[in-house]
Design a protein around this motif. Structure first.
Motif, PDB file in Angstrom:
ATOM      1  N   UNK A 157       6.209   2.069  17.613  1.00 47.75           N
ATOM      2  CA  UNK A 157       5.237   1.006  17.839  1.00 47.75           C
ATOM      3  C   UNK A 157       5.828  -0.347  17.457  1.00 47.75           C
ATOM      4  N   UNK A 158       6.509  -0.494  16.128  1.00 48.78           N
ATOM      5  CA  UNK A 158       7.013  -1.624  15.803  1.00 48.78           C
ATOM      6  C   UNK A 158       8.303  -2.262  17.005  1.00 48.78           C
ATOM      7  N   UNK A 159       8.953  -1.252  17.366  1.00 47.75           N
ATOM      8  CA  UNK A 159      10.013  -1.497  18.555  1.00 47.75           C
ATOM      9  C   UNK A 159       9.008  -2.369  19.833  1.00 47.75           C
ATOM     10  N   UNK A 160       8.028  -1.710  20.101  1.00 47.34           N
ATOM     11  CA  UNK A 160       7.395  -2.155  21.495  1.00 47.34           C
ATOM     12  C   UNK A 160       6.589  -3.756  21.112  1.00 47.34           C
ATOM     13  N   UNK A 161       6.413  -3.915  19.614  1.00 50.24           N
ATOM     14  CA  UNK A 161       5.791  -5.040  19.381  1.00 50.24           C
ATOM     15  C   UNK A 161       6.830  -6.130  19.224  1.00 50.24           C
ATOM     16  N   UNK A 162       8.080  -5.776  18.690  1.00 48.39           N
ATOM     17  CA  UNK A 162       9.025  -6.559  18.791  1.00 48.39           C
ATOM     18  C   UNK A 162       9.838  -7.340  20.030  1.00 48.39           C
ATOM     19  N   UNK A 163       9.496  -6.008  21.151  1.00 45.44           N
ATOM     20  CA  UNK A 163       9.974  -6.483  22.418  1.00 45.44           C
ATOM     21  C   UNK A 163       8.952  -7.204  22.893  1.00 45.44           C
ATOM     22  N   UNK A 178      -2.172   2.639  30.395  1.00 50.29           N
ATOM     23  CA  UNK A 178      -2.522   3.754  29.309  1.00 50.29           C
ATOM     24  C   UNK A 178      -1.512   4.693  29.112  1.00 50.29           C
ATOM     25  N   UNK A 179      -0.401   4.996  30.034  1.00 48.49           N
ATOM     26  CA  UNK A 179       0.354   6.019  29.542  1.00 48.49           C
ATOM     27  C   UNK A 179       1.367   5.423  28.467  1.00 48.49           C
ATOM     28  N   UNK A 180       1.458   3.945  28.712  1.00 47.41           N
ATOM     29  CA  UNK A 180       2.458   3.355  27.650  1.00 47.41           C
ATOM     30  C   UNK A 180       1.879   3.391  26.105  1.00 47.41           C
ATOM     31  N   UNK A 181       0.596   3.067  26.228  1.00 45.30           N
ATOM     32  CA  UNK A 181      -0.245   3.250  25.160  1.00 45.30           C
ATOM     33  C   UNK A 181      -0.014   4.732  24.529  1.00 45.30           C
ATOM     34  N   UNK A 182      -0.166   5.717  25.092  1.00 43.84           N
ATOM     35  CA  UNK A 182      -0.120   7.059  24.716  1.00 43.84           C
ATOM     36  C   UNK A 182       1.078   7.465  24.207  1.00 43.84           C
ATOM     37  N   UNK A 183       2.279   7.233  25.094  1.00 44.33           N
ATOM     38  CA  UNK A 183       3.431   7.618  24.760  1.00 44.33           C
ATOM     39  C   UNK A 183       4.263   6.846  23.817  1.00 44.33           C
ATOM     40  N   UNK A 184       3.711   5.610  23.518  1.00 41.67           N
ATOM     41  CA  UNK A 184       4.209   4.742  22.649  1.00 41.67           C
ATOM     42  C   UNK A 184       3.844   5.110  20.964  1.00 41.67           C
ATOM     43  N   UNK A 185       2.712   6.028  21.077  1.00 42.11           N
ATOM     44  CA  UNK A 185       2.137   6.253  19.648  1.00 42.11           C
ATOM     45  C   UNK A 185       2.511   7.716  19.384  1.00 42.11           C
ATOM     46  N   UNK A 186       3.702   8.190  20.038  1.00 43.52           N
ATOM     47  CA  UNK A 186       4.013   9.358  19.598  1.00 43.52           C
ATOM     48  C   UNK A 186       5.577   9.284  19.238  1.00 43.52           C
ATOM     49  N   UNK A 187       6.101  10.264  18.336  1.00 44.56           N
ATOM     50  CA  UNK A 187       7.613  10.151  17.723  1.00 44.56           C
ATOM     51  C   UNK A 187       8.546  10.397  18.717  1.00 44.56           C
ATOM     52  N   UNK A 188       8.743  10.467  19.839  1.00 45.48           N
ATOM     53  CA  UNK A 188       9.754  10.725  20.564  1.00 45.48           C
ATOM     54  C   UNK A 188      10.715   9.651  20.900  1.00 45.48           C
ATOM     55  N   UNK A 189      11.744   9.904  21.860  1.00 45.03           N
ATOM     56  CA  UNK A 189      12.730   8.944  22.011  1.00 45.03           C
ATOM     57  C   UNK A 189      12.669   8.159  23.194  1.00 45.03           C
ATOM     58  N   UNK A 190      11.245   8.107  23.813  1.00 45.09           N
ATOM     59  CA  UNK A 190      10.859   7.583  25.052  1.00 45.09           C
ATOM     60  C   UNK A 190      10.884   6.133  24.968  1.00 45.09           C
ATOM     61  N   UNK A 191      10.233   5.687  23.720  1.00 45.01           N
ATOM     62  CA  UNK A 191      10.116   4.457  23.656  1.00 45.01           C
ATOM     63  C   UNK A 191      11.617   3.665  23.747  1.00 45.01           C
ATOM     64  N   UNK A 192      12.656   4.195  22.778  1.00 40.68           N
ATOM     65  CA  UNK A 192      13.830   3.599  22.583  1.00 40.68           C
ATOM     66  C   UNK A 192      14.631   3.819  24.091  1.00 40.68           C
ATOM     67  N   UNK A 193      14.350   4.620  24.691  1.00 41.09           N
ATOM     68  CA  UNK A 193      15.033   4.745  26.172  1.00 41.09           C
ATOM     69  C   UNK A 193      14.491   3.463  27.035  1.00 41.09           C
ATOM     70  N   UNK A 194      13.034   3.418  27.029  1.00 38.96           N
ATOM     71  CA  UNK A 194      12.521   2.311  27.682  1.00 38.96           C
ATOM     72  C   UNK A 194      13.239   0.980  27.391  1.00 38.96           C
ATOM     73  N   UNK A 195      13.110   0.621  26.045  1.00 43.61           N
ATOM     74  CA  UNK A 195      13.625  -0.516  25.678  1.00 43.61           C
ATOM     75  C   UNK A 195      15.001  -0.984  25.854  1.00 43.61           C
ATOM     76  N   UNK A 196      15.900   0.065  25.763  1.00 42.31           N
ATOM     77  CA  UNK A 196      17.433  -0.027  26.169  1.00 42.31           C
ATOM     78  C   UNK A 196      17.337  -0.336  27.643  1.00 42.31           C
ATOM     79  N   UNK A 197      16.849   0.410  28.484  1.00 40.02           N
ATOM     80  CA  UNK A 197      16.626   0.413  29.951  1.00 40.02           C
ATOM     81  C   UNK A 197      16.214  -1.155  30.309  1.00 40.02           C
ATOM     82  N   UNK A 198      15.288  -1.616  29.721  1.00 38.92           N
ATOM     83  CA  UNK A 198      14.670  -3.016  29.803  1.00 38.92           C
ATOM     84  C   UNK A 198      15.844  -4.107  29.777  1.00 38.92           C
ATOM     85  N   UNK A 199      16.234  -3.844  28.197  1.00 42.32           N
ATOM     86  CA  UNK A 199      17.206  -5.113  27.812  1.00 42.32           C
ATOM     87  C   UNK A 199      18.371  -4.759  28.615  1.00 42.32           C
TER      88      UNK A 199
END
Length: 362
Positions: A109-115, A137-158
């Motif tokens: 969550x902190x990572x997506x706020x910073x992004x 909605x899917x972003x809201x859901x899967x950013x609220x769990x403790x997987x690596x998906x958000x990290x992957x998304x942020x790295x791809x985006x940047x």
């Protein structure tokens, strides 16, 4: 009841949100939405669904705990390379405690706020794309769990933002590096459009050449190097893991292959269809898929801004080719949703930036 460690982590995140709001780095709407998304961390894990529903979360927590001085037995014996590598991110993240899946969820969550704050300060997000980022909605859901998906998304985006738009190759490749360690195929998905953009520049004729070379490269990888055999191997493995009955049809090496891959790409974007939904949650997911597909088609048809034609075409190729790969191997609805949402988010945000808004009818 929540543990003192979880409460300390929550207070850290709340202080960050309040600080960003008081310094006007977060608008009022974004502040309240991110507060709600913070609450989602405590409403998903072991509330809406058990943590075991996405068991990879536990691996990241255990391995990150090990790296911070906890028990090493499970992590060293059972964790895969990708879990071990991704756990470094959670280990080094500046949150006080790693106590449970909620700890790693708050890191996401902190990572997506910073992004969000970074993209706003860069002038990247329009009012429309801000709303999509906050409420998808899917972003809201899967950013609220403790997987690596958000990290992957942020790295791809940047990586895409720096490599293709800002032309900062060094910084872009730095963002690709973590993808090589935690999800190799996503690193390749980013580098291929970057290579095409290097060849094409702003020239339409060179873009045609880049597409031809990209097609030849894909055929060589699939048929010459043996990537098709690997793809079929993963196809059979994923099908069996997802409870498939009997043998899954293998991808052919004939002229029908492009049509099979394109069909898989459309399928992974839409699964589950409404008549495939067996639960209320899947029905909601199927409705979201249809809405997202309609939204993506509307952006797809837009006219690119002057000078952005090749970048927008590259974005389309990136989206289709990525979904072709996942469409060939993914059969589980939940897995499809987790793999799909970073690409949908990236496509909509970049397409909104690269295209002209539709003309208003008078």
């Amino acid at each position: 009841m929540f543990s003192p460690e979880e409460i300390a982590n929550l207070l850290t995140v709340l202080c960050l949100l309040v600080g960003l709001r008081l310094t006007n780095r977060l608008g009022t709407l974004a502040f309240w939405v991110f507060l709600g998304r913070t609450a989602m961390v405590f409403l998903t894990n072991d509330v809406l669904f058990p943590v075991s529903y996405m068991p990879d979360q536990l691996g990241y927590v255990r391995c990150a705990n090990m790296r911070r001085g906890g028990d090493a037995e499970w992590c060293m014996a059972l964790a895969g390379v990708n879990v071990l590598n991704a756990s470094w991110f959670f280990t080094l993240f500046p949150l006080p405690y790693i106590y449970s899946v909620r700890s790693t969820s708050l890191m996401n969550l902190t990572l997506i706020v910073c992004l969000y704050v970074y993209l706003n300060r860069q002038g990247f997000l329009s009012e429309r794309s801000q709303l999509f980022y906050l409420f998808y909605p899917s972003f809201v859901l899967y950013a609220a769990i403790g997987g690596r998906d958000v990290l992957i998304m942020v790295c791809m985006f940047m990586a895409i933002y720096n490599l293709i738009e800002k032309r900062n190759v060094f910084l872009g490749l730095l963002w690709v590096l973590p993808l090589f360690m935690i999800k190799l195929q996503n690193a390749m998905m980013v580098l291929v459009p970057f290579a095409m953009s290097l060849i094409a520049g702003k020239s339409k004729s060179r873009m045609i050449l880049a597409i031809v070379l990209g097609g030849v490269f894909a055929l060589v990888m699939l048929l010459g190097v043996g990537f098709l055999a690997d793809l079929n191997k993963y196809r059979k493995s994923f099908y069996a893991e997802d409870g498939g009955v009997g043998e899954v049809p293998l991808l052919s090496s004939g002229v029908i292959l492009p049509f099979e891959l394109l069909s898989g790409a459309i399928g992974v974007m839409l699964m589950p269809l409404p008549w495939q939904a067996g639960k209320a949650f899947q029905l909601v997911q199927s409705i979201e898929n249809l809405v997202m597909m309609g939204l993506m088609v509307s952006f797809w048809r837009r006219q690119a801004k002057p000078g952005m034609e090749n970048i927008f075409l590259n974005l389309k190729i990136f989206m289709v080719s990525s979904m072709m790969i996942y469409g060939a191997v993914v059969f589980n609805y939940g897995t499809a949703a987790r793999y799909r949402f970073p690409f949908v988010l990236l496509f909509i945000l970049f397409a909104d930036r690269l295209t002209l808004p539709p003309k208003q009818k008078t």
